[in-house]
Design an enzyme around this catalytic site. Structure first.
Site, PDB file in Angstrom:
ATOM      1  N   SER A 140       0.871  -1.175   0.000  1.00  0.00           N
ATOM      2  CA  SER A 140       0.000   0.000   0.000  1.00  0.00           C
ATOM      3  C   SER A 140       0.905   1.220   0.000  1.00  0.00           C
ATOM      4  O   SER A 140       2.098   1.113   0.328  1.00  0.00           O
ATOM      5  CB  SER A 140      -0.857  -0.018   1.270  1.00  0.00           C
ATOM      6  OG  SER A 140      -1.430   1.244   1.521  1.00  0.00           O
ATOM      7  N   TYR A 153      -2.160  -1.072  10.391  1.00  0.00           N
ATOM      8  CA  TYR A 153      -2.070  -1.262   8.934  1.00  0.00           C
ATOM      9  C   TYR A 153      -0.731  -0.749   8.399  1.00  0.00           C
ATOM     10  O   TYR A 153      -0.064  -1.422   7.609  1.00  0.00           O
ATOM     11  CB  TYR A 153      -3.239  -0.506   8.295  1.00  0.00           C
ATOM     12  CG  TYR A 153      -3.480  -0.781   6.833  1.00  0.00           C
ATOM     13  CD1 TYR A 153      -4.166  -1.932   6.424  1.00  0.00           C
ATOM     14  CD2 TYR A 153      -3.065   0.119   5.851  1.00  0.00           C
ATOM     15  CE1 TYR A 153      -4.420  -2.165   5.083  1.00  0.00           C
ATOM     16  CE2 TYR A 153      -3.320  -0.113   4.508  1.00  0.00           C
ATOM     17  CZ  TYR A 153      -4.006  -1.258   4.122  1.00  0.00           C
ATOM     18  OH  TYR A 153      -4.264  -1.493   2.794  1.00  0.00           O
TER      19      TYR A 153
HETATM   20  P1  NAD Z   1     -11.604  -6.283   0.162  1.00  0.00           P
HETATM   21  O1  NAD Z   1     -12.120  -6.164   1.552  1.00  0.00           O
HETATM   22  O2  NAD Z   1     -12.510  -6.009  -0.979  1.00  0.00           O
HETATM   23  O3  NAD Z   1     -10.935  -7.702  -0.073  1.00  0.00           O
HETATM   24  C1  NAD Z   1     -10.100  -8.281   0.907  1.00  0.00           C
HETATM   25  C2  NAD Z   1     -10.112  -9.760   0.693  1.00  0.00           C
HETATM   26  O4  NAD Z   1      -9.276 -10.367   1.698  1.00  0.00           O
HETATM   27  C3  NAD Z   1     -11.522 -10.329   0.875  1.00  0.00           C
HETATM   28  O5  NAD Z   1     -11.733 -11.313  -0.114  1.00  0.00           O
HETATM   29  C4  NAD Z   1     -11.460 -10.940   2.271  1.00  0.00           C
HETATM   30  O6  NAD Z   1     -12.363 -12.003   2.443  1.00  0.00           O
HETATM   31  C5  NAD Z   1     -10.010 -11.424   2.273  1.00  0.00           C
HETATM   32  N1  NAD Z   1      -9.540 -11.765   3.616  1.00  0.00           N
HETATM   33  C6  NAD Z   1      -9.557 -11.016   4.740  1.00  0.00           C
HETATM   34  N2  NAD Z   1      -9.067 -11.723   5.765  1.00  0.00           N
HETATM   35  C7  NAD Z   1      -8.710 -12.937   5.278  1.00  0.00           C
HETATM   36  C8  NAD Z   1      -8.131 -14.097   5.831  1.00  0.00           C
HETATM   37  N3  NAD Z   1      -7.837 -14.209   7.132  1.00  0.00           N
HETATM   38  N4  NAD Z   1      -7.895 -15.149   5.012  1.00  0.00           N
HETATM   39  C9  NAD Z   1      -8.208 -15.088   3.704  1.00  0.00           C
HETATM   40  N5  NAD Z   1      -8.771 -14.027   3.119  1.00  0.00           N
HETATM   41  C10 NAD Z   1      -9.010 -12.968   3.906  1.00  0.00           C
HETATM   42  O7  NAD Z   1     -10.336  -5.319   0.126  1.00  0.00           O
HETATM   43  P2  NAD Z   1      -9.353  -4.885  -1.043  1.00  0.00           P
HETATM   44  O8  NAD Z   1      -9.367  -3.413  -1.058  1.00  0.00           O
HETATM   45  O9  NAD Z   1      -9.595  -5.642  -2.281  1.00  0.00           O
HETATM   46  O10 NAD Z   1      -7.961  -5.323  -0.365  1.00  0.00           O
HETATM   47  C11 NAD Z   1      -7.108  -6.312  -0.920  1.00  0.00           C
HETATM   48  C12 NAD Z   1      -5.678  -5.993  -0.506  1.00  0.00           C
HETATM   49  O11 NAD Z   1      -5.302  -4.735  -1.073  1.00  0.00           O
HETATM   50  C13 NAD Z   1      -5.460  -5.872   1.001  1.00  0.00           C
HETATM   51  O12 NAD Z   1      -4.220  -6.437   1.345  1.00  0.00           O
HETATM   52  C14 NAD Z   1      -5.423  -4.367   1.206  1.00  0.00           C
HETATM   53  O13 NAD Z   1      -4.700  -4.012   2.349  1.00  0.00           O
HETATM   54  C15 NAD Z   1      -4.738  -3.933  -0.070  1.00  0.00           C
HETATM   55  N6  NAD Z   1      -4.916  -2.527  -0.418  1.00  0.00           N
HETATM   56  C16 NAD Z   1      -6.148  -2.018  -0.617  1.00  0.00           C
HETATM   57  C17 NAD Z   1      -6.270  -0.676  -0.949  1.00  0.00           C
HETATM   58  C18 NAD Z   1      -7.600  -0.034  -1.185  1.00  0.00           C
HETATM   59  O14 NAD Z   1      -7.644   1.200  -1.222  1.00  0.00           O
HETATM   60  N7  NAD Z   1      -8.673  -0.785  -1.356  1.00  0.00           N
HETATM   61  C19 NAD Z   1      -5.130   0.126  -1.086  1.00  0.00           C
HETATM   62  C20 NAD Z   1      -3.893  -0.447  -0.873  1.00  0.00           C
HETATM   63  C21 NAD Z   1      -3.789  -1.779  -0.540  1.00  0.00           C
END
Ligand code: NAD
Length: 258
Positions: A140, A153
């Site tokens: 991130s 985070y």
């Molecule tokens: P999201 O909530 O849409 O998806 C997250 C996924 O992780 C979901 O499918 C959830 O079920 C899964 N998950 C959570 N805990 C889990 C576990 N213990 N075991 C297996 N699966 C698990 O969120 P997203 O935005 O798609 O996030 C995905 C990744 O991207 C994360 O690592 C997040 O930190 C990172 N990220 C997101 C953003 C953003 O702005 N959305 C920015 C930077 C990084």
């Protein structure tokens, strides 16, 4: 850049960024294992993206060592190997440091760091045996930058860079690369949930959370898209040599430049 003949395992891919990566990898020619804590959800997501010869959904809670080992073993027996790991599963919990419940701190660190460690550890022997592999951690902007309320985070996402650099040093001589994709805000469930939470904790409107906190430092007030993140992840997955390893690439509309 294509992934013809490659097998990719993408954690937390029933929705959001992981889902977009699975979709992009399929269109680039990979066979993809999508994983999630909820079997029905991930099986349905996989069935929507393609046939079982190309994409399957498996249950895998990334903080459960037995489930991680079983998921990787199933990947090997179904598709014959694992060439690419995308450690993507993640959660967000926001509180000021002095109010951060210890249980929630530990839970967040476990999903991001234990999850990345356990999936890496389970995949590496198969990659080493083949002399090739690409591991991509979903970092991130918070792998490089801090924000209020996000102590857990920010700590976890910084930690992924340390893991990627270590894996790239250990894995390099055996043909395995490790890199980090570091997105800015992408409008997924993870972000939607924090808009009202941050508004409450910071004492500002939800509009201001979006305009000032999330997009205030971008060059064009734009969210990063799922497709942007999937494309950069594909580049790391498909890049053919160790020239690109131990790196974090920030994809954030200029929010953070380094
Ligand atoms: P999201 O909530 O849409 O998806 C997250 C996924 O992780 C979901 O499918 C959830 O079920 C899964 N998950 C959570 N805990 C889990 C576990 N213990 N075991 C297996 N699966 C698990 O969120 P997203 O935005 O798609 O996030 C995905 C990744 O991207 C994360 O690592 C997040 O930190 C990172 N990220 C997101 C953003 C953003 O702005 N959305 C920015 C930077 C990084």
């Amino acid at each position: 850049m294509n992934l013809n003949g490659k097998v990719a395992l993408v954690t937390g891919s029933s929705r959001g960024i992981g889902h977009a990566i699975a979709k992009r990898f399929l269109s680039a020619g990979a066979r993809v294992v999508m994983t999630s804590r909820h079997l029905d959800e991930v099986k349905a997501a996989a069935a929507e993206l393609g046939s079982e010869t190309d994409v399957i959904g498996l249950k895998m809670d990334v903080i459960d060592e037995a489930q991680v080992k079983a998921g990787v073993a199933d990947t090997i027996s179904i598709f014959g190997g694992v060439d690419i790991l995308v450690s993507n599963a993640g959660i967000q919990i926001v509180h000021p440091v002095e109010e951060f419940p210890f249980e929630q701190w530990k839970k967040l660190l476990a999903v991001h760091l234990d999850g990345a460690f356990l999936t890496t550890q389970a995949c590496l022997p198969h990659m080493y045996a083949k002399g090739a592999g690409s591991i991509i951690y979903m970092g991130s902007v918070h792998s490089h930058e801090a924000s209020k309320l996000k102590a857990a985070y920010v700590t976890a996402k910084h930690g992924l860079i340390g893991l990627a650099r270590t894996v790239s040093k250990e894995g390099g001589p055996k043909g395995v690369r490790a890199n980090v994709v570091s997105p800015g805000f992408v409008r997924t469930a993870l972000v939607e949930k924090q808009i009202p939470e941050q508004a409450k904790d910071l004492g500002i409107s939800e509009r201001d959370v979006i305009d000032k906190v999330m997009l205030g430092q971008t060059v064009d007030q734009q969210f990063t898209t799922l497709e942007d993140v999937a494309e950069i992840t594909l580049m790391f997955a498909a890049f053919p040599t160790n020239a690109l390893t131990g790196q974090s690439l920030i994809v954030s509309h200029g929010w953070h430049m380094s």
